[in-house]
Design a protein around this motif. Structure first.
Motif, mmCIF file in Angstrom:
data_model
loop_
_atom_site.group_PDB
_atom_site.id
_atom_site.type_symbol
_atom_site.label_atom_id
_atom_site.label_comp_id
_atom_site.label_asym_id
_atom_site.label_seq_id
_atom_site.Cartn_x
_atom_site.Cartn_y
_atom_site.Cartn_z
ATOM 1 N N CYS A 103 0.865 -1.186 0.000
ATOM 2 C CA CYS A 103 0.000 0.000 0.000
ATOM 3 C C CYS A 103 0.907 1.243 0.000
ATOM 4 C CB CYS A 103 -1.020 -0.059 1.137
ATOM 5 S SG CYS A 103 -0.356 -0.288 2.788
ATOM 6 N N PRO A 104 0.349 2.451 -0.060
ATOM 7 C CA PRO A 104 1.194 3.620 -0.339
ATOM 8 C C PRO A 104 2.345 3.879 0.647
ATOM 9 C CG PRO A 104 -1.064 4.123 -0.882
ATOM 10 C CD PRO A 104 -1.096 2.782 -0.225
ATOM 11 N N VAL A 119 9.025 -0.285 -9.902
ATOM 12 C CA VAL A 119 8.050 -0.845 -10.850
ATOM 13 C C VAL A 119 6.624 -0.721 -10.295
ATOM 14 C CG1 VAL A 119 7.368 -2.937 -12.100
ATOM 15 C CG2 VAL A 119 9.779 -2.446 -11.692
ATOM 16 N N PHE A 120 6.513 -0.692 -8.970
ATOM 17 C CA PHE A 120 5.210 -0.477 -8.331
ATOM 18 C C PHE A 120 4.974 1.020 -8.069
ATOM 19 C CE2 PHE A 120 2.562 0.235 -4.627
ATOM 20 C CZ PHE A 120 1.496 -0.631 -4.810
ATOM 21 N N PRO A 123 4.120 3.651 -11.236
ATOM 22 C CA PRO A 123 2.715 3.596 -11.653
ATOM 23 C C PRO A 123 1.760 4.081 -10.556
ATOM 24 C CG PRO A 123 3.826 1.572 -12.259
ATOM 25 C CD PRO A 123 4.790 2.347 -11.406
ATOM 26 N N MET A 124 2.123 3.871 -9.297
ATOM 27 C CA MET A 124 1.270 4.361 -8.204
ATOM 28 C C MET A 124 1.153 5.890 -8.260
ATOM 29 S SD MET A 124 1.704 3.927 -4.061
ATOM 30 C CE MET A 124 2.753 5.352 -3.731
ATOM 31 N N ILE A 125 2.300 6.548 -8.504
ATOM 32 C CA ILE A 125 2.293 8.017 -8.609
ATOM 33 C C ILE A 125 1.424 8.446 -9.794
ATOM 34 C CG2 ILE A 125 3.740 10.078 -8.947
ATOM 35 C CD1 ILE A 125 4.448 8.761 -6.341
ATOM 36 N N GLY A 127 -1.076 6.771 -10.988
ATOM 37 C CA GLY A 127 -2.450 6.533 -10.556
ATOM 38 C C GLY A 127 -2.962 7.651 -9.656
ATOM 39 N N LEU A 128 -2.114 8.126 -8.748
ATOM 40 C CA LEU A 128 -2.511 9.244 -7.873
ATOM 41 C C LEU A 128 -2.807 10.486 -8.709
ATOM 42 C CD1 LEU A 128 0.083 8.884 -4.954
ATOM 43 C CD2 LEU A 128 -2.367 8.465 -4.794
#
Lengths: 136, 139
Positions: A103-104, A119-120, A123-125, A127-128
């Motif tokens: 999680c974040p 790699v995670f 893409p999370m950034i 997505g945010l």
């Protein structure tokens, strides 16, 4: 409070939070996935203790903060607003969390330990940022 | 089921630290320790508020570094493929933003102040995550 005190308090609170993530096992994706695997034979319930401990400690301090500080200086609890964004957002978040076990908060810690986590995290950034646009 | 006392006690103590950090951030800084929301705000126009959030976020890896030296320094294991990790990261970021919070903001802070939104969000993301793991173990 002076800006310097506020920044120092924020840094220390973040440090305490990050220390808790590391000590509890939350930063380790394999441990998180073991906790989420309730139906599997290898279920590891230990991480339930994180919420069991964190929630009452936070609740007690929130209560003290409300007692000791003017109402406009502590965040008020948001009004009940359970709409499709909350439900769909939480569901997508949960699916992503279940796919990787990250999680974040742990993501921000893990990238500093092992570059593979970019790699995670990248893409999370993204997505945010996409989520920011949709909320605007 | 796997259960061990050390793992449980570490999780309990770590959880208490997380709760204390969220409580102090609320008390001293007047802020909710929601990590996805704070990270997302770094992507918008900066002000003193943003710097304060950035200070909290910089603290995360520093505190984790110190506490990893204190015993629980197990290597991080990732079994997911890079493609799965990338997909998961996108979903985690987008979903947290759309749903206005993640494990910290909804799961810890929101539940601690009995926010109805957070109770629903936490129930939904915990169920979705557990269902996701269960379905994948059958595939």
């Amino acid at each position: 409070m002076s800006p310097a005190v506020r920044l120092l308090a924020a840094l220390l609170a973040g440090g305490l939070f990050g220390g808790g993530l590391a000590l509890s096992g939350m930063i380790n994706p394999a441990i998180v996935l073991g906790f989420l695997d309730i139906a599997g034979g290898q279920w590891n319930p230990n991480l339930a203790a994180v919420m069991i401990a964190a929630i009452p400690v936070a609740a007690g301090l929130f209560y003290l903060a409300r007692l000791t500080r003017p109402a406009n200086q502590v965040p008020s609890t948001p009004k009940r607003q359970i709409d499709w964004k909350l439900i769909v957002g939480a569901a997508l978040f949960g699916i992503g969390w279940g796919l990787a076990g990250i999680c974040p908060g742990p993501a921000l810690v893990d990238v500093t330990i092992d570059g593979r986590f970019l790699v995670f995290a990248l893409p999370m950034i993204v997505g945010l940022a996409l989520g920011n646009r949709l909320r605007a | 089921m796997i259960w061990n006392e050390t793992g449980f006690l570490n999780a309990l103590l770590g959880g208490a630290m997380i709760g204390a950090a969220a409580g102090l951030f609320f008390w001293i800084n007047g802020r909710i320790a929601g990590i996805s929301g704070m990270t997302a705000s770094l992507l918008t126009r900066w002000s003193f508020d943003t710097v304060e959030k950035a200070a909290f976020l910089i603290g995360l890896p520093l505190g984790a570094f110190l506490f990893r030296q204190l015993g629980s320094d197990t290597p991080l294991t990732v079994n997911a493929s890079p493609a799965t990790l990338a997909m998961a990261g996108l979903l985690v970021g987008f979903g947290a933003r759309l749903g206005n919070g993640c494990t910290s903001g909804h799961g810890v802070c929101g539940l601690a102040r009995l926010s109805p939104n957070s109770i629903v969000a936490t129930a939904v993301f915990m169920s979705a995550a557990m269902a996701c793991v269960a379905i994948r173990s059958f595939l």
